[in-house]
Design a protein around this motif. Structure first.
Motif, short mmCIF file in Angstrom:
data_model
loop_
_atom_site.label_atom_id
_atom_site.label_comp_id
_atom_site.label_asym_id
_atom_site.label_seq_id
_atom_site.Cartn_x
_atom_site.Cartn_y
_atom_site.Cartn_z
N TYR A 169 0.83 -1.20 0.00
CA TYR A 169 0.00 0.00 0.00
C TYR A 169 0.87 1.26 0.00
O TYR A 169 0.52 2.26 -0.63
N HIS A 170 1.99 1.20 0.69
CA HIS A 170 2.89 2.35 0.72
C HIS A 170 3.39 2.66 -0.70
O HIS A 170 3.40 3.83 -1.13
N ALA A 171 3.80 1.63 -1.43
CA ALA A 171 4.25 1.82 -2.81
C ALA A 171 3.11 2.32 -3.69
O ALA A 171 3.30 3.20 -4.55
N PHE A 172 1.92 1.77 -3.48
CA PHE A 172 0.74 2.21 -4.23
C PHE A 172 0.43 3.68 -3.96
O PHE A 172 0.12 4.44 -4.89
N ALA A 173 0.53 4.10 -2.70
CA ALA A 173 0.24 5.49 -2.34
C ALA A 173 1.21 6.44 -3.03
O ALA A 173 0.81 7.49 -3.56
N GLN A 174 2.49 6.10 -3.02
CA GLN A 174 3.48 6.96 -3.67
C GLN A 174 3.22 7.06 -5.17
O GLN A 174 3.30 8.15 -5.75
N ARG A 175 2.90 5.93 -5.78
CA ARG A 175 2.62 5.94 -7.22
C ARG A 175 1.36 6.75 -7.53
O ARG A 175 1.32 7.52 -8.50
N SER A 176 0.34 6.60 -6.69
CA SER A 176 -0.91 7.33 -6.91
C SER A 176 -0.73 8.83 -6.76
O SER A 176 -1.33 9.62 -7.50
#
Length: 217
Positions: free
Chosen positions: A112-119
């Motif tokens: 989720y952390h990686a997803f948040a940064q990408r988003s």
């Protein structure tokens, strides 16, 4: 439909209506009329089901952030807001139960952390495209703040303290109001020529607060 897809569809339905923490693999198997052993053949545990549903959510949002080659228009903005509402509604358990999911599963938290940064990067690019199209008027500092504030609303609206009575399911109208709040973040930056059309979009998305929170109308 393949058995694996049936399990995912049933899990999504139960997670959305009951809350992920209140659903076990036995509940999912019973809902489908299959043995727990059959379910375990496809998914060894519930976190694996959550992980695959989250992957589908990621794919939907990544596609959402894919920009057309032509300059963006107000029609694009209206369509994007409706698409975002549909995606969040389809996977609403991820919004409702996010805190518990992050705490319970370190692997999910890392993803989720990686997803948040990408988003956040994608959202900034989307807002920049509306700036380039002359629909939004803002500088780099304002763009950065808008992107972060939009992410905060998207991630926290479904869990707004006190907004939903205890035990009451999240409604699509409540999420629609969240999308309206997202749109209102841009209100001070709309180019004058586009304000009438944006006003019509406001009216289309607004859900009176009194309908959601009785006593505040």
């Amino acid at each position: 439909m393949k058995t694996r897809d049936r399990i995912l569809a049933a899990s999504l339905e139960l997670f959305n209506t009951r809350g992920e923490r209140h659903v076990t693999t036995n509940h999912i198997a019973n809902h489908l009329g299959m043995s727990p052993g059959n379910l375990y053949y496809h998914f060894r545990n519930k976190p694996m089901i959550v992980a695959e549903l989250f992957q589908r959510f990621e794919q939907r949002l990544d596609a959402f952030f894919t920009l057309p080659e032509a300059p963006l228009t107000l029609d694009h903005k209206a369509d994007l807001l409706e698409q975002l509402l549909q995606i969040i509604w389809q996977f609403r358990f991820l919004q409702q139960d996010l805190d518990q999911l992050l705490e319970a599963d370190p692997d999910f938290a890392q993803r989720y952390h990686a997803f948040a940064q990408r988003s956040l990067r994608h959202a900034r690019g989307l807002y920049q495209a509306f700036i380039d199209a002359g629909i939004l008027l803002m500088d780099a500092r304002q763009l950065e703040a808008l992107t972060l504030n939009a992410w905060i609303i998207i991630n926290s609206w479904a869990r707004l303290p006190g907004a939903q009575p205890r035990g009451q399911q999240l409604t699509e109208q409540f999420l629609r109001r969240g999308i309206y709040q997202l749109l209102m973040l841009e209100d001070g930056y709309i180019a004058p020529a586009h304000r009438p059309a944006i006003g019509a979009l406001h009216a289309r998305l607004q859900v009176p607060l009194g309908e959601l929170l009785p006593g505040l109308d």
